[in-house]
Design a protein around this motif. Structure first.
Motif, PDB file in Angstrom:
ATOM      1  N   ILE A   1      18.767  39.511   4.215  1.00 56.29           N
ATOM      2  CA  ILE A   1      18.928  38.068   4.352  1.00 56.29           C
ATOM      3  C   ILE A   1      17.589  37.502   4.774  1.00 56.29           C
ATOM      4  CG2 ILE A   1      20.053  36.215   5.632  1.00 56.29           C
ATOM      5  CD1 ILE A   1      22.450  38.068   5.994  1.00 56.29           C
TER       6      ILE A   1
ATOM      7  N   CYS B   1      28.218  31.700   3.512  1.00 53.29           N
ATOM      8  CA  CYS B   1      27.281  30.741   4.110  1.00 53.29           C
ATOM      9  C   CYS B   1      27.717  30.359   5.521  1.00 53.29           C
ATOM     10  CB  CYS B   1      27.179  29.497   3.230  1.00 53.29           C
ATOM     11  SG  CYS B   1      26.622  29.889   1.553  1.00 53.29           S
TER      12      CYS B   1
ATOM     13  N   VAL C   1      26.401  39.044   3.919  1.00 60.32           N
ATOM     14  CA  VAL C   1      26.245  39.450   2.528  1.00 60.32           C
ATOM     15  C   VAL C   1      26.968  40.768   2.353  1.00 60.32           C
ATOM     16  CG1 VAL C   1      24.607  40.097   0.738  1.00 60.32           C
ATOM     17  CG2 VAL C   1      23.969  38.405   2.397  1.00 60.32           C
TER      18      VAL C   1
ATOM     19  N   ALA D   1      19.883  35.531  -0.079  1.00 57.80           N
ATOM     20  CA  ALA D   1      20.495  36.849   0.120  1.00 57.80           C
ATOM     21  C   ALA D   1      20.103  37.741  -1.050  1.00 57.80           C
ATOM     22  CB  ALA D   1      22.007  36.722   0.195  1.00 57.80           C
TER      23      ALA D   1
ATOM     24  N   THR E   1      21.192  45.498   1.602  1.00 59.29           N
ATOM     25  CA  THR E   1      21.153  44.038   1.532  1.00 59.29           C
ATOM     26  C   THR E   1      20.120  43.490   2.505  1.00 59.29           C
ATOM     27  OG1 THR E   1      22.912  43.839   3.169  1.00 59.29           O
ATOM     28  CG2 THR E   1      23.569  43.869   0.855  1.00 59.29           C
TER      29      THR E   1
ATOM     30  N   ASP F   1      30.494  29.152  -0.345  1.00 58.11           N
ATOM     31  CA  ASP F   1      30.166  30.575  -0.456  1.00 58.11           C
ATOM     32  C   ASP F   1      29.923  30.931  -1.916  1.00 58.11           C
ATOM     33  OD1 ASP F   1      30.590  30.686   2.241  1.00 58.11           O
ATOM     34  OD2 ASP F   1      32.565  31.609   2.102  1.00 58.11           O
TER      35      ASP F   1
ATOM     36  N   VAL G   1      28.153  36.216  -1.001  1.00 53.84           N
ATOM     37  CA  VAL G   1      27.363  35.599   0.064  1.00 53.84           C
ATOM     38  C   VAL G   1      28.247  34.616   0.824  1.00 53.84           C
ATOM     39  CG1 VAL G   1      25.310  34.232   0.593  1.00 53.84           C
ATOM     40  CG2 VAL G   1      25.275  35.806  -1.342  1.00 53.84           C
TER      41      VAL G   1
ATOM     42  N   VAL H   1      22.492  31.861   5.769  1.00 57.82           N
ATOM     43  CA  VAL H   1      23.456  32.836   5.263  1.00 57.82           C
ATOM     44  C   VAL H   1      24.110  33.516   6.460  1.00 57.82           C
ATOM     45  CG1 VAL H   1      23.726  34.982   3.970  1.00 57.82           C
ATOM     46  CG2 VAL H   1      22.144  33.227   3.158  1.00 57.82           C
TER      47      VAL H   1
END
Length: 122
Positions: A56, A81, A115, A61, A54, A88, A79, A112
């Motif tokens: 960001i 927030c 994730v 994301a 992942t 989210d 995700v 973000v």
């Protein structure tokens, strides 16, 4: 001056150490034979989880997932927030077939917080 130890006491101490070492080696080999390492492929092991990484980037994301296994894996991007008022996001589920690759993307209005990718069988 310390009294000198006899040869028999040193020999007994050496035997005790050898027994402890032998027990530790046997325990370690039994642990590995039973599949003690997590993530290690074993015969009959459940082979289904796609590997994902992942990223960001500001309010965006991203997740890149690859399924090296013969069974299909259903992945979903989650995700979280950073702002309390920002909703989210939970993305749609995507099936990744054997040797498949997929890019998942979602965003927040602002930053973000975190994730993650969830996996499930189709």
């Amino acid at each position: 001056m310390r009294p000198r130890r006899s040869h028999r006491s040193r020999l007994a101490r050496h035997r005790r150490r050898a027994a402890v070492v032998a027990a530790a080696v046997l325990a370690a080999s039994a642990f590995t034979m039973a599949g003690g390492r997590p993530g290690q492929d074993r015969p009959g092991a459940d082979r289904f989880h796609a590997t994902c990484r992942t990223e960001i980037q500001g309010s965006h994301a991203l997740a890149y997932c690859h399924n090296p296994y013969p069974e299909t894996d259903r992945v979903r991007l989650h995700v979280d927030c950073a702002r309390w008022w920002d909703i989210d996001a939970v993305g749609a589920a995507v099936d990744i077939r054997a040797a498949g690759y997929v890019r998942l993307a979602d965003r927040c209005w602002k930053e973000v917080r975190s994730v993650r990718v969830s996996h499930e069988r189709p």
